[in-house]
Motif scaffolding. Structure first.
Motif, short mmCIF file in Angstrom:
data_model
loop_
_atom_site.label_atom_id
_atom_site.label_comp_id
_atom_site.label_asym_id
_atom_site.label_seq_id
_atom_site.Cartn_x
_atom_site.Cartn_y
_atom_site.Cartn_z
N GLY A 50 0.69 -1.37 -0.05
CA GLY A 50 0.08 0.10 0.07
C GLY A 50 0.88 1.16 -0.03
O GLY A 50 2.14 1.18 0.12
N GLU A 51 0.10 2.29 -0.13
CA GLU A 51 0.71 3.56 -0.32
C GLU A 51 0.29 4.75 0.82
O GLU A 51 0.85 5.58 1.08
N LEU A 52 -0.70 4.32 1.53
CA LEU A 52 -1.46 5.08 2.61
C LEU A 52 -1.97 4.19 3.59
O LEU A 52 -2.73 3.29 3.31
N ILE A 53 -2.10 4.69 4.65
CA ILE A 53 -2.65 4.18 6.18
C ILE A 53 -3.28 5.53 6.57
O ILE A 53 -3.02 6.64 6.85
N HIS A 54 -4.79 5.04 6.63
CA HIS A 54 -5.66 6.11 7.45
C HIS A 54 -6.10 5.63 8.50
O HIS A 54 -6.92 4.42 8.44
N VAL A 55 -6.04 6.07 9.65
CA VAL A 55 -6.75 5.73 11.02
C VAL A 55 -7.72 6.70 11.25
O VAL A 55 -7.47 7.70 11.74
N GLY A 59 1.83 7.65 16.58
CA GLY A 59 3.29 7.79 16.53
C GLY A 59 4.20 6.60 15.77
O GLY A 59 5.19 6.90 15.18
N ILE A 60 3.68 5.39 16.26
CA ILE A 60 4.44 4.18 15.80
C ILE A 60 4.17 4.01 14.08
O ILE A 60 4.92 3.76 13.49
N LEU A 61 2.79 4.37 13.60
CA LEU A 61 2.46 4.41 12.32
C LEU A 61 3.43 5.44 11.63
O LEU A 61 3.78 5.35 10.48
N LYS A 62 3.51 6.38 12.29
CA LYS A 62 4.21 7.77 11.56
C LYS A 62 5.63 7.36 11.28
O LYS A 62 6.01 7.46 10.21
N GLU A 63 6.24 6.44 12.47
CA GLU A 63 7.59 6.30 12.25
C GLU A 63 7.79 5.23 10.98
O GLU A 63 8.63 5.32 10.17
N TYR A 64 6.74 4.28 11.01
CA TYR A 64 6.80 3.33 9.84
C TYR A 64 6.75 3.93 8.75
O TYR A 64 7.42 3.69 7.40
N CYS A 65 5.72 4.72 8.35
CA CYS A 65 5.43 5.52 7.18
C CYS A 65 6.47 6.43 6.66
O CYS A 65 7.04 6.61 5.58
N LEU A 66 7.41 7.20 7.56
CA LEU A 66 8.48 8.10 7.24
C LEU A 66 9.60 7.31 6.68
O LEU A 66 10.22 7.36 5.59
N SER A 94 9.32 4.09 5.13
CA SER A 94 8.67 3.41 4.06
C SER A 94 8.21 4.04 3.03
O SER A 94 7.93 3.60 1.93
N HIS A 95 8.48 5.51 3.07
CA HIS A 95 7.92 6.56 2.16
C HIS A 95 6.30 6.11 1.79
O HIS A 95 6.09 6.21 0.65
N LYS A 96 5.40 5.93 2.81
CA LYS A 96 4.20 6.22 2.65
C LYS A 96 3.31 7.14 3.31
O LYS A 96 4.05 7.88 4.25
#
Length: 453
Positions: A148-153, A172-179, A181-183
């Motif tokens: 995927g390219e986007l996570i929406h919570v 915060g956990i998801l933000k670190e992952y997205c940063l 992994s360029h998502k």
């Protein structure tokens, strides 16, 4: 003539789309709307007769050409169900977005009279940071699997602001992952609005919050009878204060004012919109929801719900009034391959205990529980309900398969169908038939006005 003969032969090999909807206005104007492709025409009585008699040979050459161009008339060998099926599956399985609705708590500081969750009094558990971390890890694994390219919570409750620190921990956990992994990470908030502060809104902005939904059910004397604080006091002024705070952030976060409509407040809604306008609320969009007895917790409210046959006229007038006061645009008829985003393969709802569901109206009901998220983010104890939900196919359901409304309905609400029939695999018609005709009529009238200007 030879040319006329050729036209007739071509017409014999054609058929009218099964998704053609004909609406006749009060002024006896006939409108044709094709729900699969969105094409719209004002038609003559003779064309209406041709369609209703399934006889394309009654069309003129120009009508024939135009209807073929916009798929109201199609080759006889076409199976339109295959076309719908393509878009339906693409919508469910082809998206690059993962969506999670997370109940941070079952607790609530309100005791709304129609609450389908029992107003936080049937269950009151809060999500822990450990559980939030497990869900974040599950979402990360799903995003990797999905590519995927986007996570929406969506932060939900109960009242999610009673446990917002845990929500920020997960984000915060998801933000670190997205940063790394360029998502892209997005979030949104569904709240009663009474606990909003500028500090909380600033925290939401840190996680790319796209919208906040706040419920206001009428002018003060109506709202305070419906959305009551736990101590029995009114909540209108507190909610209004929350909306005012969101006005300050209007350039960064979109605000929806949700109005739940039923017999008890429908006549007072114009008064509420007038009040909001007088108070300078000008950057929030109004959204109308229809109150219904969706779970056993709110089944006693059934007598106050609006009958389905009244909705077209009621929603039509509310949309018009809302638009006239600059709170929302009158909705255009549109295609909707699935009823809602919860049909998507990578769309989930989580209870405060880490239980997995699809629809948020399911949460807490073991019949609909689909699994459990372990501490390491692994899904375990997967139930049949999970596969049962993912196998929903409206084309295999008699009431849906040949229904001309299917491309704008997607088979309807499956929690509604479950409540009525005991299965996900039945039509859950809601807010479509009759409502779409009003939208078509307004759309055509405006197109004509635009062309004349």
């Amino acid at each position: 003539s030879s040319a006329a003969s050729d036209v007739y032969k071509r017409q014999e090999l054609m058929k009218f789309s099964k998704y053609n909807i004909i609406h006749t206005t009060e002024n006896q104007e006939h409108i044709l709307f094709n729900s699969l492709w969105g094409s719209t025409f004002v038609i003559s009585p003779s064309v209406k007769q041709a369609i209703e008699s399934s006889n394309p040979t009654l069309l003129t050459e120009e009508e024939n050409r135009l209807f073929i161009k916009y798929n109201a008339l199609i080759p006889d060998e076409y199976n339109e169900s295959c076309i719908y099926n393509h878009f339906y599956n693409k919508s469910r399985y082809g998206k690059k977005c993962l969506t999670a609705t997370v109940l941070l708590t079952w607790s609530c500081n309100f005791r709304c009279i129609y609450c389908y969750e029992g107003a936080g009094e049937l269950r009151c558990e809060n999500m822990t940071k450990n559980r939030a971390g497990a869900i974040a890890n599950f979402l990360i694994k799903c995003s990797e699997e999905q590519r995927g390219e986007l996570i929406h919570v969506v932060l939900f409750g109960g009242e999610p602001l009673l446990n917002i620190d845990v929500g920020f921990h997960m984000l915060g956990i998801l933000k670190e992952y997205c940063l790394t992994s360029h998502k892209e990470l997005q979030c949104s908030l569904v709240t009663n609005g009474s606990l909003l502060t500028e500090e909380i809104v600033s925290g939401l902005l840190n996680y790319n919050c796209k919208f906040v939904q706040i419920t206001l059910d009428g002018p003060e004397y109506i709202h305070n009878c419906r959305r009551v604080a736990k101590d029995g006091s009114g909540t209108f002024q507190k909610v209004l204060h929350g909306i005012t705070i969101m006005e300050e952030f209007c350039s960064q976060i979109h605000t929806y004012i949700r109005i739940n409509v039923d017999k008890n407040n429908v006549d007072s809604i114009p008064m509420l919109l007038d009040t909001l306008k007088d108070l300078g609320i000008s950057h929030s969009q109004v959204d109308f929801g229809i109150t219904r007895d969706s779970t056993s917790a709110c089944s006693s409210y059934k007598s106050n719900c609006l009958p389905e046959e009244y909705l077209p006229d009621i929603l039509n007038e509310l949309w018009k009034y809302s638009e006239a006061n600059m709170f929302s645009k009158y909705p255009q008829p549109m295609r909707k391959w699935t009823y809602c985003g919860l049909f998507d393969e990578y769309s989930f709802t989580f209870s405060p205990l880490g239980e997995l569901y699809k629809c948020w109206e399911m949460v807490g009901d073991n019949k609909h529980k689909m699994g459990y998220i372990k501490d390491d983010g692994t899904l375990t104890d997967v139930t049949f309900a999970y596969y049962d939900w993912l196998s929903i196919d409206p084309l295999k359901e008699p009431d849906c398969s040949d229904c001309k409304y299917l491309p704008i309905c997607g088979g309807g609400c499956r929690m509604l169908s479950y409540r009525q029939t005991g299965t996900y695999h039945a039509a859950g018609c809601e807010k479509v038939k009759g409502v779409i005709e009003k939208q078509i009529e307004v759309y055509v009238r405006r197109q004509v006005q635009f062309q004349n200007n």
